[in-house]
Design a protein around this motif. Structure first.
Motif, PDB file in Angstrom:
ATOM      1  N   UNK A 213      43.305  45.760  39.014  1.00 52.91           N
ATOM      2  CA  UNK A 213      42.639  44.456  38.949  1.00 52.91           C
ATOM      3  C   UNK A 213      41.989  44.094  40.277  1.00 52.91           C
ATOM      4  N   UNK A 214      42.600  44.522  41.384  1.00 52.53           N
ATOM      5  CA  UNK A 214      41.973  44.307  42.688  1.00 52.53           C
ATOM      6  C   UNK A 214      40.611  45.001  42.738  1.00 52.53           C
ATOM      7  N   UNK A 215      40.581  46.281  42.350  1.00 51.61           N
ATOM      8  CA  UNK A 215      39.332  47.042  42.382  1.00 51.61           C
ATOM      9  C   UNK A 215      38.327  46.491  41.367  1.00 51.61           C
ATOM     10  N   UNK A 216      38.815  46.141  40.181  1.00 49.40           N
ATOM     11  CA  UNK A 216      37.933  45.636  39.126  1.00 49.40           C
ATOM     12  C   UNK A 216      37.301  44.316  39.545  1.00 49.40           C
ATOM     13  N   UNK A 217      38.106  43.448  40.198  1.00 44.81           N
ATOM     14  CA  UNK A 217      37.586  42.159  40.642  1.00 44.81           C
ATOM     15  C   UNK A 217      36.477  42.315  41.662  1.00 44.81           C
ATOM     16  N   UNK A 218      36.656  43.244  42.599  1.00 43.80           N
ATOM     17  CA  UNK A 218      35.618  43.478  43.593  1.00 43.80           C
ATOM     18  C   UNK A 218      34.380  44.112  42.966  1.00 43.80           C
ATOM     19  N   UNK A 219      34.603  45.030  42.038  1.00 45.83           N
ATOM     20  CA  UNK A 219      33.470  45.668  41.363  1.00 45.83           C
ATOM     21  C   UNK A 219      32.635  44.621  40.623  1.00 45.83           C
ATOM     22  N   UNK A 220      33.300  43.677  39.980  1.00 49.52           N
ATOM     23  CA  UNK A 220      32.589  42.609  39.264  1.00 49.52           C
ATOM     24  C   UNK A 220      31.798  41.737  40.224  1.00 49.52           C
ATOM     25  N   UNK A 221      32.254  41.658  41.482  1.00 44.98           N
ATOM     26  CA  UNK A 221      31.591  40.812  42.472  1.00 44.98           C
ATOM     27  C   UNK A 221      30.192  41.311  42.806  1.00 44.98           C
ATOM     28  N   UNK A 222      29.918  42.579  42.519  1.00 41.69           N
ATOM     29  CA  UNK A 222      28.603  43.137  42.823  1.00 41.69           C
ATOM     30  C   UNK A 222      27.515  42.513  41.964  1.00 41.69           C
ATOM     31  N   UNK A 223      27.897  41.763  40.929  1.00 43.03           N
ATOM     32  CA  UNK A 223      26.895  41.108  40.066  1.00 43.03           C
ATOM     33  C   UNK A 223      26.604  39.686  40.535  1.00 43.03           C
ATOM     34  N   UNK A 224      27.293  39.216  41.608  1.00 41.79           N
ATOM     35  CA  UNK A 224      27.147  37.843  42.078  1.00 41.79           C
ATOM     36  C   UNK A 224      26.280  37.813  43.332  1.00 41.79           C
ATOM     37  N   UNK A 253      45.401  49.372  50.448  1.00 43.30           N
ATOM     38  CA  UNK A 253      45.363  49.125  51.889  1.00 43.30           C
ATOM     39  C   UNK A 253      44.286  49.975  52.564  1.00 43.30           C
ATOM     40  N   UNK A 254      44.233  51.259  52.215  1.00 44.09           N
ATOM     41  CA  UNK A 254      43.280  52.169  52.844  1.00 44.09           C
ATOM     42  C   UNK A 254      41.837  51.737  52.585  1.00 44.09           C
ATOM     43  N   UNK A 255      41.559  51.333  51.358  1.00 47.85           N
ATOM     44  CA  UNK A 255      40.195  50.952  51.032  1.00 47.85           C
ATOM     45  C   UNK A 255      39.829  49.586  51.609  1.00 47.85           C
ATOM     46  N   UNK A 256      40.803  48.703  51.734  1.00 45.62           N
ATOM     47  CA  UNK A 256      40.542  47.411  52.363  1.00 45.62           C
ATOM     48  C   UNK A 256      40.192  47.613  53.842  1.00 45.62           C
ATOM     49  N   UNK A 271      26.407  47.680  42.810  1.00 41.43           N
ATOM     50  CA  UNK A 271      27.663  48.295  42.394  1.00 41.43           C
ATOM     51  C   UNK A 271      27.787  49.699  42.970  1.00 41.43           C
ATOM     52  N   UNK A 272      26.667  50.416  43.051  1.00 43.36           N
ATOM     53  CA  UNK A 272      26.691  51.784  43.568  1.00 43.36           C
ATOM     54  C   UNK A 272      27.155  51.805  45.031  1.00 43.36           C
ATOM     55  N   UNK A 273      26.657  50.857  45.838  1.00 40.44           N
ATOM     56  CA  UNK A 273      27.082  50.779  47.236  1.00 40.44           C
ATOM     57  C   UNK A 273      28.571  50.487  47.339  1.00 40.44           C
ATOM     58  N   UNK A 274      29.043  49.582  46.496  1.00 36.09           N
ATOM     59  CA  UNK A 274      30.432  49.127  46.570  1.00 36.09           C
ATOM     60  C   UNK A 274      31.416  50.197  46.124  1.00 36.09           C
ATOM     61  N   UNK A 275      31.069  50.947  45.084  1.00 36.35           N
ATOM     62  CA  UNK A 275      32.011  51.899  44.499  1.00 36.35           C
ATOM     63  C   UNK A 275      32.468  52.974  45.475  1.00 36.35           C
ATOM     64  N   UNK A 292      48.194  45.316  26.249  1.00 31.77           N
ATOM     65  CA  UNK A 292      48.624  44.983  24.887  1.00 31.77           C
ATOM     66  C   UNK A 292      48.048  45.950  23.859  1.00 31.77           C
ATOM     67  N   UNK A 293      47.890  47.208  24.263  1.00 31.69           N
ATOM     68  CA  UNK A 293      47.412  48.217  23.336  1.00 31.69           C
ATOM     69  C   UNK A 293      45.915  48.227  23.122  1.00 31.69           C
ATOM     70  N   UNK A 294      45.159  47.413  23.875  1.00 37.17           N
ATOM     71  CA  UNK A 294      43.707  47.345  23.719  1.00 37.17           C
ATOM     72  C   UNK A 294      43.053  48.004  24.923  1.00 37.17           C
ATOM     73  N   UNK A 295      42.361  49.110  24.692  1.00 35.54           N
ATOM     74  CA  UNK A 295      41.745  49.872  25.771  1.00 35.54           C
ATOM     75  C   UNK A 295      40.750  49.021  26.551  1.00 35.54           C
ATOM     76  N   UNK A 296      40.848  49.078  27.887  1.00 38.55           N
ATOM     77  CA  UNK A 296      39.883  48.381  28.729  1.00 38.55           C
ATOM     78  C   UNK A 296      40.244  46.953  29.062  1.00 38.55           C
ATOM     79  N   UNK A 297      41.339  46.422  28.509  1.00 40.41           N
ATOM     80  CA  UNK A 297      41.713  45.044  28.808  1.00 40.41           C
ATOM     81  C   UNK A 297      42.905  45.016  29.742  1.00 40.41           C
ATOM     82  N   UNK A 298      43.201  43.859  30.295  1.00 49.19           N
ATOM     83  CA  UNK A 298      44.346  43.700  31.177  1.00 49.19           C
ATOM     84  C   UNK A 298      43.995  43.165  32.550  1.00 49.19           C
ATOM     85  N   UNK A 299      42.717  42.841  32.783  1.00 49.50           N
ATOM     86  CA  UNK A 299      42.285  42.412  34.115  1.00 49.50           C
ATOM     87  C   UNK A 299      43.024  41.175  34.611  1.00 49.50           C
ATOM     88  N   UNK A 300      43.050  40.106  33.821  1.00 51.45           N
ATOM     89  CA  UNK A 300      43.663  38.873  34.309  1.00 51.45           C
ATOM     90  C   UNK A 300      45.174  39.018  34.451  1.00 51.45           C
TER      91      UNK A 300
END
Length: 353
Positions: A213-224, A253-256, A271-275, A292-300
């Motif tokens: 979720x840490x990585x996903x949150x930052x990745x989503x930030x590339x759209x802002x 820690x290493x990536x931060x 997004x390409x720069x950030x990844x 909850x058994x649903x692929x791709x969910x669980x971020x929050x």
């Protein structure tokens, strides 16, 4: 004590996460659950088109990131919702959006589209989407949308944007009233349910969900769109994360450490720069406890776990370091991160107010 209560309230609001549909779409029928195209009709979810034979990669990417329904070449009016499947408010809004689309089309033909921003980040960035869901009306021949309020109804759209006479709207909607079902009927009752308490089998799943979720949150930030305030908030967030997460999350820690040495504004331009600075999570998914058994969910769910880990980490940091972190400062950093980087509009507003 007050600071602890504030942190608890933040976690309470964020924890209210719901499982999203497969692959991050809300308006694609989930056949495994018996859904049919008619259940979401007439809303059209944007799915990346296939590459044409002989098409150059550059031309293909241009076509993917600039679909016809968002271009000046579109000759009809249309409405577009920009959303994230993990966003609880987007899930609540889904039945209403479908119902509005059906009622409008009883009077006038109007195409309703939906764009999942985590999948089509560049499109949402180009459209200046800053929160979910964002709904816009695009006039024929225009690529500039007009923001619509979430509480807008079919009558307002017909009268204010399609110039339909009030009497015609009233008569046609009244005539078809018996034929219109609440969208929840078509959704087979799959509306929001209260999240159950999470029970984990091991600490590894907690750390893994939080890291993802840490990585996903930052990745989503590339759209802002970034500005000085957002950059400052991000740097404070990264500083708190690197100090408070445990050694079991050494990859974070290493990536931060790397992110804190680069040009933040330039890195988050795409997004390409950030990844290149984020952990490779392409082959990793959230645990069953979060997904909850649903692929791709669980971020929050994973994000809430991350906040929980950070609060414990702040206490441990203060026991071992002379450079103490005030709990009020930690609460402010988390609050600011939610305000600037958590894009579910209603979830964010509920906490901030």
């Amino acid at each position: 004590m007050t600071n602890n209560i504030a942190l608890f309230l933040l976690f309470y609001f964020i924890k209210g996460s719901l499982a999203a549909h497969k692959a991050g779409y809300l308006y694609r029928p989930d056949t495994s659950k018996g859904e049919k195209p008619s259940d979401v009709s007439p809303v059209i979810d944007y799915v990346q088109p296939e590459k044409r034979i002989g098409e150059k990669q550059k031309d293909y990417q241009e076509r993917v990131s600039h679909p016809l329904f968002l271009s000046k070449e579109e000759t009809e009016d249309r409405i577009v919702e920009f959303y994230a499947a993990w966003c609880g408010h987007c899930q609540h809004y889904k039945p209403k959006y479908i119902q509005i689309a059906r009622e409008v089309n009883q009077v006038r033909h109007l195409t309703f589209h939906a764009v999942p921003c985590p999948i089509h980040g560049q499109i949402c960035k180009d459209q200046n989407v800053k929160g979910y869901p964002t709904v816009k009306f695009f006039p024929a021949g225009s690529d500039k949308g007009v923001d619509l309020k979430h509480n807008i109804d079919a009558r307002s759209i017909l009268m204010d944007y399609l110039d339909v006479d009030d009497n015609e709207v009233a008569s046609k909607l009244a005539a078809d009233k018996g034929k219109v079902r609440d969208a929840r009927y078509y959704y087979k009752g799959k509306t929001a349910t209260k999240q159950k308490t999470l029970h984990y089998s091991s600490d590894n799943s907690v750390f893994g969900d939080a890291a993802l979720s840490f990585a996903y949150g930052l990745k989503s930030s590339a759209t802002i769109p970034f500005d000085a305030s957002r950059s400052k908030v991000l740097l404070r967030w990264l500083d708190l994360v690197i100090k408070s997460v445990p050694l079991e999350m050494s990859n974070v820690k290493d990536h931060v450490k790397i992110l804190m040495t680069v040009d933040i504004d330039k890195t988050f331009q795409s997004e390409a720069n950030l990844l290149q600075y984020l952990p490779d999570m392409s082959q990793v998914g959230w645990s069953r406890n979060c997904a909850k058994g649903v692929s791709g969910s669980g971020y929050t769910c994973g994000l809430w776990e991350l906040f929980h880990i950070i609060t414990i980490g702040v206490v441990e940091w203060n026991l071992l370091s002379s450079d103490r972190i005030a709990t009020a400062d930690a609460a402010d950093v988390i609050r600011d991160y939610v305000e600037y980087f958590f894009m579910c509009d209603d979830c964010r507003k509920n906490f901030l107010t």
